[in-house]
Design a protein around this motif. Structure first.
Motif: not given
Length: 82
Positions: A8-9, A16-18, A25-26, A44-45
């Motif tokens: 799920e992570a 949400k990456q783009n 990170l992570g 971590l964003i």
């Protein structure tokens, strides 16, 4: 269980990456991985400290449907990762 949480992570990270102006990170296991019979993973964003980033994250989080039994906590300005 821990496998479901990890999958799920990873799904949430790619969701949400783009869509945000920051680097994700992570996911990595939290230093105390299991607490009160619950598993914990961290993302971590890193990005500019701006309301634009925070608002876009809030919008993305509200649109994402987590699996049952998974809870998300957000720390806007973490002091330590130890």
């Amino acid at each position: 269980n821990e496998n479901t949480l990890e999958k799920e992570a990873i799904k949430f990270k790619f969701f949400k990456q783009n869509k945000i102006n920051g680097k994700i990170l992570g996911p990595v296991n939290a230093p105390i991985f299991r607490l009160k019979r619950k598993y914990r993973i961290r993302l971590l964003i890193r990005g500019p400290k701006s309301l634009k980033l925070q608002n876009s994250l809030a919008l993305i989080i509200s649109k994402y449907k987590f699996s049952s039994g998974i809870k998300l906590s957000v720390d806007v300005d973490p002091i330590s990762f130890n």
